[in-house]
Design a protein around this motif. Structure first.
Motif, short mmCIF file in Angstrom:
data_model
loop_
_atom_site.label_atom_id
_atom_site.label_comp_id
_atom_site.label_asym_id
_atom_site.label_seq_id
_atom_site.Cartn_x
_atom_site.Cartn_y
_atom_site.Cartn_z
N SER A 753 0.84 -1.21 0.00
CA SER A 753 0.00 0.00 0.00
C SER A 753 0.87 1.25 0.00
CB SER A 753 -0.91 -0.02 1.23
OG SER A 753 -1.61 1.19 1.33
N ILE A 754 1.95 1.24 0.80
CA ILE A 754 2.85 2.39 0.88
C ILE A 754 3.56 2.61 -0.46
CG2 ILE A 754 4.98 3.22 1.93
CD1 ILE A 754 3.98 1.81 4.52
N GLU A 755 4.03 1.52 -1.06
CA GLU A 755 4.71 1.63 -2.36
C GLU A 755 3.79 2.26 -3.41
OE1 GLU A 755 8.08 -1.64 -3.35
OE2 GLU A 755 6.07 -2.43 -3.07
N LYS A 756 2.56 1.79 -3.45
CA LYS A 756 1.59 2.35 -4.41
C LYS A 756 1.39 3.85 -4.17
CE LYS A 756 -1.58 -1.35 -5.81
NZ LYS A 756 -3.00 -1.71 -5.90
N MET A 869 4.49 7.05 7.45
CA MET A 869 5.82 7.21 6.86
C MET A 869 6.47 8.46 7.42
SD MET A 869 5.07 6.36 2.88
CE MET A 869 3.74 7.53 2.77
N ARG A 870 7.75 8.38 7.72
CA ARG A 870 8.46 9.54 8.26
C ARG A 870 9.85 9.67 7.67
NH1 ARG A 870 4.58 10.84 9.04
NH2 ARG A 870 3.37 11.37 10.88
N GLU A 871 10.21 10.89 7.30
CA GLU A 871 11.59 11.18 6.97
C GLU A 871 12.39 11.16 8.28
OE1 GLU A 871 13.08 11.72 4.15
OE2 GLU A 871 11.36 11.74 2.78
N PRO A 872 13.71 10.86 8.24
CA PRO A 872 14.50 10.79 9.47
C PRO A 872 14.43 12.05 10.31
CG PRO A 872 15.74 9.97 7.59
CD PRO A 872 14.48 10.52 7.05
N ASP A 873 14.34 13.25 9.64
CA ASP A 873 14.36 14.50 10.41
C ASP A 873 12.96 14.99 10.75
OD1 ASP A 873 13.63 15.03 7.89
OD2 ASP A 873 14.87 16.85 7.66
#
Length: 907
Positions: A753-756, A869-873
Motif C-alpha cells: 500500500s505504501i509503495e503504491k 511514513m516519516r523522513e529521518p528528520d
C-alpha cells in the motif's frame, strides 16, 4: 456543368445514401403490426429477448429493425409521439457513428432514443451529451420514460452531485450529461488513488446533441483542472492602474486576431510608469527579471482594451461573469485562465480571486475521440463537414424534413449605420405586432439587445428580452415566442433546446398557470381549455404568416445564422426570415473587404435608406467564410498541440491505472531503483573512460543523497577489475539490501500500500509540473518561426525531451523516497473516512473564445496507510503530516477541533 446535370438526374451522394436507408425503414415498418399487438408487459420483455440474442452471437445491426420498431411503439405509449420515417433514418445514421443534420423542429431529441436504446442493449453504457444542465435533466426525465418502460436504467450528470451519485449515474444503461461534466469527470478520475473511487466506466458510445456547438465552437479551448497558487491581487491592481494611463498611440490592437501589443513609444511610457511604481527591475521592461511583470502588463492590456463589459462579460454580485459568445448565456463559475480573469477583475475593481496552477487538462477533440463509436445531431453541420471528418472521422448526413419547408428567407437589408438600422428594425417589428405576427429577434450581444429594447419602447411595442441577465427564464420565454403578437429579443439562439410552437406551448403554460392547482377535475378542465385556446391561437398565427425571425446582425459563423433562421418554419409551418445589417457591424468592420466600405460610402446612401443586393450578400458570406477558416485553423492548432500532450497523457494515465490495478508494484519500484543507479553511475563514470577520469566525489554525493547509502566506493576503485558495470551492480545490490532490511518488520500488505501511494504521489506531482512546463513552452515556441523553424515540430521535439526527463525524475524521486523513508511501529488513532480534497477548480483555457472555471467538490480520497511514513528528520509527532491537510480543516483524529489546534499545532 456535367456535375450539376448528373446531380439533377441521380441526386447528390447524400440523397442516394438517405434513399438507401429507406430499405431498412421498410423493415422497421414491417414489424409495426406485430409490435403494436403486444401488451405493455410483452413490449417491455423485448429488451430481455434482444439481450439474449446478443449473447447468442447476434449483432446490433441484426437487431436494428425490430429494436427500432419496439422503441417507436414504446414512445407512442409513454410520450404520445410516434417516430416519423425520417426520424428513423436519423436514428440509423446515429447508430452508424455519423452526424444527422436535421432542421429545427424535426424532433432530434426523439430521434436519439432509437439509436440510444439499440446500443444500450449491450450493457456497456450510452452517453447522450447535451449543451447545458437544463437540457440534460429535461431529456433524462422526458425520454427516460421510454427507456424505463423498456426496462433500461437512466442517469443524469449535472454539477454538485456527490461521487456516489455520479458513479450510479454512469453505471446506468443511458446517461445524460453535459460535455463539460463528462470531460471534468474523466480528468478527476485520473487523479484518484484507488480504482474504486473512479466514477466513469470504459467508454462505449456517445451521441452529441448540438454537435456543432460542442465539437466545433467549444473545441477552441481545453478543459483544465487546476489548484490555487499565491495571491497577487495587489500586483494586478497596480499594473491595472498603470495600463489605464496609456493612450491609443501606446499600443496596436488587432481585432481579427484578438491580440494587442505595445508600440515602441508605449513600451518606453510603461517602463517609466512601472519604474515610478517600483515594479521594474533595472530599466528595461524585457529583462529576464521582469518576465512576470510583462505577463501582467499584457493581460491588463487585453482586459482594458480588448474585453468589453456586457459583451464579453458582465459584473454580477461583485463578480466578473463570462458570457458565452456562442449561446449568450452567463457562464457562472467559469474563469479565463493565465491571469486574464484576474486582470478583468482588477479592471472592474471587484474582488480578485487567486490564479490557479494546471493539474490536468484535455481538449474536447481528444476527449470525444476516446469513444469507440461517436455520433451527433444538429440543425447545422453541413458547412463544417470537412472539419468533422478530418478531426473526428464522422460523415455529415443531411436528413430531409418530414414536411416540405414553407419558410421564406428574404434578402438582407443594409443600412448606413447602427442607429438607422435599429430604427428600421423597430418600425418593422411594430408593423408585424399590429398584424399579430410573432417576431423572434436575434442579437449578438447584451448591449445590442438592450439598445433595441429602448427603440421598441419608443415605438410602444411590448416585448420580452432574453439574454445572459435573464437566462433563468429562458425556457419559458422561448417556449411562448410563437404566441399571437409576441415579440422576443434573444442574444444568440444556439443551443436553446426549446421548440417555438405557434400559438404557445401547452406544457409550459400548464407549469406557469396551473402550478398551484391540485390534480383533479378542475385541473383537467383547465388543461383542456388551454389546449383549445392554443389550437385557435395557432390558426390565427398561421393566417398572420407564422413566426418572423429577424436577425439584427450577421454572426461570424453561417451556422449561427442558420440556427436562428431554423427557429421559424418548423414542421411545414409558414414563416419568414430577414437580416438587417450596417457598416458598423463587427463582422463587416473587422473582416469585410475594404472595397465593401468604399463602395457603400461612395453610393451616398441617405440617412435611413436601405439597400439590398446579391453582391452584398455574397460579400458578407465571403467575410463569414474567412472567419470560419480562421477559427478552424485555431481549433486545428489546438488539436495539433494537444495531440502531443495527449500521447503523453495516455502513457501517464495508463501507468496510473496499472499501478492501481496491480496487487504489488515491487517489480516497478525495483526497476526504477536499478535504472536510477544506472543513471547515477553513467553520469559520473561514462562508458569508455578510465577510473582516473571519473567524477568520484559526485558519485559518492549522489549515492548518499538518492540511495541513502554510505558505500565504500574508494575501496572499490583500488580493485584491479573496476569498471562502471561492477560499481553499478554493487550499488544496486546494496540499495536492494537496504530496502529489504528496512521493510522486514512491516506487514507485506502495508508495504504494498505504501509503495503504491509513493508511486502515485510522485507521478501526479511530476505530471503537474510537466503540464506547467508545457504551457510555458507553448506560449513561446511560436517565436521559433523567426528562425525559419516550424513551431509545432519544435514543440514536439522539446515536449518529448521534457517527458523523458520527467520520467527520469520520477524514477529518482521514488527511489530516494523509499530509500530515506522511516517507519514508526506505533500506529496513529483510527481514522474516519477522509472527505475528498477540496478547492480544485475546473476550467477552460484562455482560447479565442475565452473560457472559464467551475468550482467543484474535491477530487482525491486518500486514507492514511496503517503505518505512518516519516523522513529521518521529521519526528514531530503529528501522524497526519504527510496528508497535506488544510490547517483550517477539521482534524482527522475525530476530536472535532480544527487541525491547527489539534495534531497540526505548531511546536
Amino acid at each position: 456543368m456535367l456535375g450539376g446535370l448528373a446531380k439533377s438526374i441521380f441526386g447528390s451522394s447524400n440523397d442516394r445514401y438517405v434513399k438507401s436507408l429507406g430499405k431498412i425503414v421498410d423493415s422497421i415498418n414491417a414489424f409495426e403490426p406485430t409490435i403494436s399487438a403486444l401488451t405493455d408487459a410483452e413490449l417491455a420483455a423485448q429488451t430481455v429477448k434482444f439481450r439474449a440474442r446478443l449473447v447468442q452471437g447476434a449483432t446490433l445491426d441484426d437487431l436494428l429493425p425490430e429494436a427500432f420498431a419496439t422503441v417507436r411503439e414504446a414512445a407512442k405509449r409513454t410520450l404520445g409521439q410516434r417516430h416519423y420515417d425520417v426520424q428513423l433514418i436519423g436514428g440509423i445514421v446515429l447508430h452508424r457513428g455519423e452526424i444527422a443534420e436535421m432542421r429545427t423542429g424535426e424532433g432530434k431529441t426523439l430521434v436519439a432514443t432509437a439509436a440510444t436504446y439499440l446500443n444500450a442493449l449491450e450493457g456497456k453504457g450510452v452517453h447522450v451529451v447535451t449543451v447545458n444542465d437544463y437540457l440534460a435533466r429535461r431529456d433524462c426525465d422526458w425520454m427516460g420514460q421510454v427507456y424505463r418502460f423498456l426496462g433500461l436504467t437512466t442517469g443524469v450528470i449535472v454539477p454538485q452531485l456527490r461521487e456516489d451519485e455520479r458513479r450510479e449515474a454512469y453505471e446506468a444503461d443511458v446517461t445524460y450529461a453535459t460535455n463539460n461534466e463528462l470531460g471534468f469527470d474523466y480528468l478527476r478520475d485520473n487523479m484518484k488513488y484507488d480504482r474504486s473511487q473512479m466514477v466513469q466506466r470504459p467508454f462505449n458510445f456517445a451521441i452529441v446533441d448540438e454537435v456543432d456547438s460542442i465539437l466545433i465552437d467549444e473545441a477552441r479551448t481545453p478543459l483544465i483542472i487546476s489548484g490555487p497558487t499565491d495571491d497577487k491581487s495587489e500586483l494586478y491592481l497596480q499594473v491595472d492602474t498603470i495600463v489605464k494611463q496609456l493612450v491609443e498611440s501606446d499600443y496596436e490592437k488587432d481585432e481579427k486576431q484578438r491580440s494587442i501589443t505595445l508600440t515602441e513609444e508605449g513600451t518606453e511610457n510603461i517602463e517609466r510608469l512601472l519604474e515610478t511604481a517600483g515594479l521594474l527591475e533595472g530599466s528595461n521592461l524585457y529583462d529576464f527579471e521582469n518576465t512576470q511583470v510583462v505577463h501582467h502588463v499584457n493581460q491588463a492590456l487585453r482586459a482594458n482594451k480588448m474585453f468589453r463589459r456586457d459583451i464579453d462579460y458582465i459584473v454580477k454580485d461583485d463578480k466578473v461573469v463570462i458570457i458565452d459568445e456562442f449561446t449568450g448565456r452567463m457562464m457562472d463559475g467559469r474563469r479565463w485562465s493565465d491571469g486574464l480573469h484576474q486582470a478583468v477583475e482588477a479592471k472592474e475593481r471587484v474582488q480578485i480571486e487567486p490564479e490557479n496552477q494546471t493539474l490536468a487538462s484535455i481538449t474536447f477533440q481528444n476527449y470525444f475521440r476516446m469513444y469507440p463509436k461517436l455520433s451527433g445531431m444538429t440543425g447545422t453541420a453541413a458547412t463544417e463537414a470537412t472539419e468533422f471528418y478530418e478531426i473526428y472521422k464522422m460523415n455529415v448526413v443531411t436528413i430531409p424534413t418530414n414536411v416540405p419547408v414553407q419558410r421564406i428567407d428574404e434578402e438582407d437589408e443594409f443600412y448606413k449605420n447602427t442607429q438607422d438600422k435599429f430604427r428600421a428594425i423597430a418600425k418593422a417589428i411594430a408593423e408585424k405586432a399590429l398584424t399579430g405576427q410573432p417576431v423572434l429577434v436575434g442579437t449578438v450581444s447584451i448591449e445590442k439587445s438592450e439598445m433595441l429594447s429602448e427603440f421598441l419602447n419608443e415605438e410602444g411595442v411590448k416585448h420580452a428580452v432574453l439574454n445572459a441577465r435573464f437566462h433563468e427564464q429562458e425556457a419559458h420565454i422561448v417556449a411562448q415566442a410563437g404566441r399571437m403578437g409576441a415579440v422576443t429579443i434573444a442574444t444568440n439562439m444556439a443551443g436553446r433546446g426549446t421548440d417555438i410552437q405557434l400559438g404557445g406551448n401547452l406544457e409550459f403554460r400548464i407549469e406557469d398557470e396551473l402550478k398551484d392547482v391540485p390534480e383533479g377535475a378542475d385541473r383537467d378542465a383547465a388543461i383542456e381549455r388551454m389546449r383549445q385556446e392554443i389550437a385557435e391561437e395557432k390558426a390565427r398565427v398561421l393566417a398572420a404568416g407564422g413566426l418572423f425571425v429577424l436577425g439584427t446582425e450577421r454572426h461570424e459563423s453561417r451556422r449561427i445564422d442558420n440556427q436562428l433562421r431554423g427557429r421559424s418554419g418548423r414542421q411545414g409551418d409558414p414563416g419568414l426570415s430577414r437580416f438587417y445589417l450596417s457598416l458598423d457591424d463587427d463582422l463587416l468592420r473587422i473582416f469585410g473587404p475594404d472595397t465593401l466600405f468604399s463602395r457603400m460610402m461612395n453610393a451616398n446612401m441617405a440617412d435611413g435608406e436601405a439597400i439590398g443586393s446579391k453582391w452584398l450578400s455574397k460579400a458578407i458570406e465571403t467575410a463569414q467564410k474567412k472567419v470560419e477558416a480562421r477559427n478552424y485553423d485555431i481549433r486545428k492548432q489546438v488539436v495539433e498541440y494537444d495531440d502531443v500532450m495527449n500521447d503523453q497523457r495516455k502513457v501517464i494515465y495508463e501507468q496510473r491505472g496499472d499501478i492501481m490495478d496491480a496487487d504489488t508494484v515491487d517489480d516497478v519500484v525495483v526497476d526504477m531503483r536499478h535504472e536510477t543507479v544506472n543513471d547515477i553511475v553513467g553520469a559520473s563514470c561514462p562508458p569508455g573512460t578510465y577510473p582516473e577520469q571519473w567524477d568520484v566525489e559526485t558519485l559518492k554525493r549522489r549515492t548518499a543523497e538518492v540511495l541513502n547509502l554510505d558505500a565504500d566506493i574508494d575501496a572499490w576503485l583500488q580493485e584491479d577489475a573496476v569498471d562502471p558495470e561492477m560499481i553499478e551492480e554493487r550499488l544496486s545490490a546494496a540499495a536492494d539490501d537496504a530496502v529489504a532490511k528496512k521493510i522486514e518488520a512491516i506487514d507485506t500488505a502495508d508495504w504494498h500500500s505504501i509503495e503504491k501511494s509513493i508511486l502515485l504521489q510522485n507521478l501526479d506531482h511530476h505530471w503537474k509540473e510537466h503540464l506547467s512546463t508545457l504551457d510555458a513552452l507553448r506560449q513561446v515556441v511560436h517565436l521559433r518561426a523567426y528562425a525559419q523553424k516550424t513551431p509545432i515540430n519544435e514543440y514536439k521535439a522539446e515536449a518529448f525531451a521534457l517527458f523523458e526527463r520527467m520520467l527520469g525524475n520520477i524514477r529518482e524521486d521514488v527511489t530516494q523516497t523509499i530509500a530515506r523513508v522511516e517507519f514508526r511501529m506505533d500506529a496513529p488513532p483510527p481514522l474516519p473516512d477522509l472527505p475528498t480534497l477540496p478547492d480544485f477548480i475546473t476550467s477552460y483555457g484562455a482560447g479565442e473564445s475565452g473560457g472559464g472555471v467551475i468550482g467543484t467538490d474535491g477530487l482525491i480520497t486518500t486514507k492514511l496507510p496503517p503505518l505512518a511514513m516519516r523522513e529521518p528528520d521529521d519526528m514531530s509527532g503529528d501522524p497526519y503530516a504527510e496528508l497535506g491537510i488544510s490547517r483550517n480543516a477539521e482534524c482527522p483524529c475525530g476530536s472535532g477541533k480544527r487541525y491547527k489546534h489539534c495534531h497540526g499545532a505548531l511546536a
